[in-house]
Design a protein around this motif. Sequence first.
Motif, PDB file in Angstrom:
ATOM      1  N   ALA A  27      15.434   1.678   7.256  1.00  0.00           N
ATOM      2  CA  ALA A  27      15.424   1.378   5.541  1.00  0.00           C
ATOM      3  C   ALA A  27      13.964   2.887   5.053  1.00  0.00           C
ATOM      4  CB  ALA A  27      13.694   0.894   5.476  1.00  0.00           C
ATOM      5  N   LEU A  28      14.103   1.612   3.591  1.00  0.00           N
ATOM      6  CA  LEU A  28      13.691   3.618   2.844  1.00  0.00           C
ATOM      7  C   LEU A  28      12.129   2.739   1.597  1.00  0.00           C
ATOM      8  CD1 LEU A  28      13.826   6.511   1.928  1.00  0.00           C
ATOM      9  CD2 LEU A  28      15.545   5.372   0.317  1.00  0.00           C
ATOM     10  N   ALA A  29      11.193   3.606   1.617  1.00  0.00           N
ATOM     11  CA  ALA A  29      10.442   2.815   1.071  1.00  0.00           C
ATOM     12  C   ALA A  29       9.881   4.344  -0.185  1.00  0.00           C
ATOM     13  CB  ALA A  29       8.605   2.976   1.295  1.00  0.00           C
ATOM     14  N   GLY A  86      22.785   3.392   3.907  1.00  0.00           N
ATOM     15  CA  GLY A  86      22.704   2.390   5.125  1.00  0.00           C
ATOM     16  C   GLY A  86      20.819   1.513   5.296  1.00  0.00           C
ATOM     17  N   TYR A  87      20.680   1.963   4.280  1.00  0.00           N
ATOM     18  CA  TYR A  87      18.749   2.053   4.336  1.00  0.00           C
ATOM     19  C   TYR A  87      18.732   0.529   3.568  1.00  0.00           C
ATOM     20  CZ  TYR A  87      17.658   6.779   4.038  1.00  0.00           C
ATOM     21  OH  TYR A  87      17.011   8.289   4.155  1.00  0.00           O
ATOM     22  N   LEU A  88      18.547  -0.322   3.940  1.00  0.00           N
ATOM     23  CA  LEU A  88      17.206  -1.160   3.363  1.00  0.00           C
ATOM     24  C   LEU A  88      15.995  -0.744   2.768  1.00  0.00           C
ATOM     25  CD1 LEU A  88      18.211  -2.749   6.346  1.00  0.00           C
ATOM     26  CD2 LEU A  88      17.751  -4.862   5.508  1.00  0.00           C
ATOM     27  N   MET A  89      16.062  -1.929   1.336  1.00  0.00           N
ATOM     28  CA  MET A  89      14.933  -1.089   0.864  1.00  0.00           C
ATOM     29  C   MET A  89      13.778  -2.073   0.673  1.00  0.00           C
ATOM     30  SD  MET A  89      17.068   1.311  -0.594  1.00  0.00           S
ATOM     31  CE  MET A  89      15.941   2.268  -1.900  1.00  0.00           C
ATOM     32  N   VAL A  90      12.592  -0.964   1.384  1.00  0.00           N
ATOM     33  CA  VAL A  90      11.608  -2.084   1.328  1.00  0.00           C
ATOM     34  C   VAL A  90      11.297  -2.212  -0.565  1.00  0.00           C
ATOM     35  CG1 VAL A  90       8.769  -0.946   1.633  1.00  0.00           C
ATOM     36  CG2 VAL A  90      10.146  -0.813   2.813  1.00  0.00           C
ATOM     37  N   VAL A  91      10.571  -3.077  -0.823  1.00  0.00           N
ATOM     38  CA  VAL A  91      10.091  -3.996  -1.682  1.00  0.00           C
ATOM     39  C   VAL A  91       9.118  -4.451  -1.792  1.00  0.00           C
ATOM     40  CG1 VAL A  91      10.430  -6.264  -3.188  1.00  0.00           C
ATOM     41  CG2 VAL A  91      12.453  -5.821  -1.941  1.00  0.00           C
ATOM     42  N   ALA A  92       8.409  -4.397  -1.153  1.00  0.00           N
ATOM     43  CA  ALA A  92       6.821  -4.963  -0.745  1.00  0.00           C
ATOM     44  C   ALA A  92       6.214  -4.637   0.304  1.00  0.00           C
ATOM     45  CB  ALA A  92       6.084  -6.027  -1.408  1.00  0.00           C
ATOM     46  N   ILE A  93       4.677  -3.773   1.090  1.00  0.00           N
ATOM     47  CA  ILE A  93       3.869  -4.330   1.893  1.00  0.00           C
ATOM     48  C   ILE A  93       2.759  -5.833   1.773  1.00  0.00           C
ATOM     49  CG2 ILE A  93       2.462  -3.608   3.237  1.00  0.00           C
ATOM     50  CD1 ILE A  93       3.595  -0.307   1.798  1.00  0.00           C
ATOM     51  N   PRO A  94       2.923  -6.864   2.145  1.00  0.00           N
ATOM     52  CA  PRO A  94       1.745  -8.123   1.236  1.00  0.00           C
ATOM     53  C   PRO A  94       1.125  -7.550   1.729  1.00  0.00           C
ATOM     54  CG  PRO A  94       4.364  -9.381   2.211  1.00  0.00           C
ATOM     55  CD  PRO A  94       4.666  -7.087   2.570  1.00  0.00           C
ATOM     56  N   GLY A  95       0.416  -7.147   3.513  1.00  0.00           N
ATOM     57  CA  GLY A  95      -0.443  -7.384   3.799  1.00  0.00           C
ATOM     58  C   GLY A  95      -1.138  -6.339   3.306  1.00  0.00           C
TER      59      GLY A  95
END
Length: 194
Positions: A33-35, A64-73
């Motif tokens: 994943a990519l943030a 091939g990256y999933l994209m980090v949308v948020a870190i809810p915590g």
Amino acid sequence: MMWRKGTVLSLGKAWSGAQECRVRIDGETEAKALAYTPMVGQVRVGDEVLLSAAAAAKKLGTGGYLMVVAIPGRLPADPPPAPGHIVKARYTPLQYMTMGADEQESPWHEQLREADSIEGLPVVVADLHSALPAVVAAIRARKPDARIAYIMDDGGALPVWFSQACSRLTELGHILGTISARQAFGGELETVNI
């Protein structure tokens, strides 16, 4: 949108505005994943993250990256009040606020106020971002002291942060930096048009 929940297992390579990580999706499979850290904050091992998976699932140009949308915590704090009222990626859930280089509050405003032409400046137009390193190498071979800036428009990746080439070429001093134009964002300078 194809949404996934994940847990950050490890951190990978980082470059200007981007952080790779390895995630476990829905407690089962692993993926990369990519943030974009200016938008979502710095990811840490153990973080629960919300991911966008559509482009990776379709094997499109995200590497091939999933994209980090948020870190809810652990949502990032609001940025300090800053000048600028340009919205990039407008009308999307991930709008990015920035200051345009020509806005009155910008340190470049006076210099750009009278600018109305690029007459006399050499310009190279390439249809693919991947041509950038070759174009820069060709220019440097003929004119080693050339001052080169790269303008990324919204014909490709919207966030400049995705580009390892821009980050590395800037870091090495081969280009002065990147100007993100139109809906592209994340450059050292932001503009609403080329």
